[in-house]
Scaffold this active site. Structure first.
Site, mmCIF file in Angstrom:
data_model
loop_
_atom_site.group_PDB
_atom_site.id
_atom_site.type_symbol
_atom_site.label_atom_id
_atom_site.label_comp_id
_atom_site.label_asym_id
_atom_site.label_seq_id
_atom_site.Cartn_x
_atom_site.Cartn_y
_atom_site.Cartn_z
ATOM 1 N N ASP A 164 8.096 -0.666 14.732
ATOM 2 C CA ASP A 164 7.789 0.662 15.252
ATOM 3 C C ASP A 164 8.913 1.607 14.861
ATOM 4 O OD1 ASP A 164 6.651 2.770 16.531
ATOM 5 O OD2 ASP A 164 6.614 1.850 18.517
ATOM 6 N N ALA A 165 8.852 2.068 13.610
ATOM 7 C CA ALA A 165 9.912 2.900 13.044
ATOM 8 C C ALA A 165 9.532 4.373 12.960
ATOM 9 C CB ALA A 165 10.287 2.396 11.649
ATOM 10 N N LYS A 166 8.229 4.672 12.916
ATOM 11 C CA LYS A 166 7.704 6.038 12.862
ATOM 12 C C LYS A 166 8.384 6.863 11.770
ATOM 13 C CE LYS A 166 6.254 6.226 17.706
ATOM 14 N NZ LYS A 166 6.789 4.940 18.208
ATOM 15 N N ARG A 167 8.491 6.302 10.589
ATOM 16 C CA ARG A 167 9.135 7.007 9.494
ATOM 17 C C ARG A 167 8.161 7.994 8.841
ATOM 18 N NH1 ARG A 167 13.100 5.180 11.896
ATOM 19 N NH2 ARG A 167 14.789 4.052 10.861
ATOM 20 N N THR A 212 4.922 1.599 11.594
ATOM 21 C CA THR A 212 4.339 2.865 12.016
ATOM 22 C C THR A 212 4.941 3.999 11.194
ATOM 23 O OG1 THR A 212 5.998 3.106 13.771
ATOM 24 C CG2 THR A 212 3.869 2.101 14.361
#
Length: 273
Positions: free
Chosen positions: A93-96, A122
């Site tokens: 869950d890095a949301k890059r 993510t």
């Protein structure tokens, strides 16, 4: 190794449609009697790895590892490897999200062959869905997946995600863009839709998974998710973190809480009524 969509569907069918979070909040480390440093972080992660062995998907929240700098990233690398060795799919869950060469570097880190690369990651499409192309290409090349933020539960997101663009909400346009990718690369792209939303985008034509965070402590009820956004059987992947982590640090208690939550959501993917 099959594509991510196929591996995810198989894991959900065999082990239950649940994504378990590893979210080492400092407050939770303290509640578990652990130190708020890399050593406590490592112990917390090891307990979660032991408790979640054999579940379908586990999602480490990258920010809580990143907060400890290089030592935290070392723990994250170890945790990703240990989770995969234990038989689960790992969703970082890095949301890059970025553009050009920077996005390509993120793609190499999280979907290439670096020590941080997981089964899926993510990503935020809010610099334009096309900005994610390096990540999508790298994930496809390595048999990994990407979960794109579409409609989140936080109140601040509504002003952007529910805005109208070409007769659709921006969130719906993100789902539709993901669906277009999946016509050629089935199951490569999933979307993220918050569990507490009352007006989610239509995901019925996505041809990919829907990650649904916010189940449990954040207010999302498993029984309210059935058919979310027109979801088809086998499409929803509810995500839970604090509701289960509150049972730690005992491994057996933590695993028991995870099993109870899995039982609570298992019917979502077999019945959309």
């Amino acid at each position: 190794m099959g594509g991510f969509g196929h591996r995810l569907s198989s894991a959900m069918a065999q082990r239950g449609p649940l994504c378990l979070g590893i979210d080492p909040h400092p407050e939770l480390l303290t509640a578990w009697g652990l130190t708020t440093d890399p050593q406590g972080l490592a112990r917390f992660s090891d307990i979660c790895v032991a408790a979640y062995e054999g579940f379908a998907v586990v999602k480490p929240q990258v920010a809580f590892f990143e907060a400890y700098g290089s030592a935290g990233f070392a723990v994250l690398e170890h945790t990703i490897a240990a989770l995969r060795d234990s038989g689960v799919l790992v969703l970082a869950d890095a949301k890059r999200g970025d553009i050009g060469s920077t996005m390509a570097a993120y793609a190499q880190a999280w979907a290439g062959d670096s020590p941080l690369a997981a089964d899926a990651v993510t990503a935020s499409p809010y610099l334009g869905f096309g900005s994610l192309q390096p990540l999508l290409d790298k994930a496809h090349q390595h048999g990994r997946g990407v979960f794109v933020l579409a409609a989140t539960s936080n109140p601040e997101g509504a002003s952007v995600q529910r805005a109208q663009s070409g007769g659709l909400t921006v969130a719906q346009s993100m789902v539709d863009a993901a669906a277009a990718v999946n016509t050629e690369r089935p199951g490569l792209v999933g979307v993220v839709v918050g569990a507490t939303l009352t007006d989610p985008p239509d995901v019925s034509a996505l041809n990919g998974p829907v990650l649904v965070p916010g189940v449990g402590a954040q207010g999302g009820r498993p029984d309210a998710l059935r058919g979310l956004g027109g979801a088809l059987p086998g499409q929803l992947l509810p995500a839970v973190s604090r509701e289960v982590l509150g049972a730690g640090p005992d491994v057996a208690a933590l695993r028991g809480a995870a099993e109870r939550m899995r039982d609570a959501v298992i019917h979502l993917n077999t019945d959309t009524r």
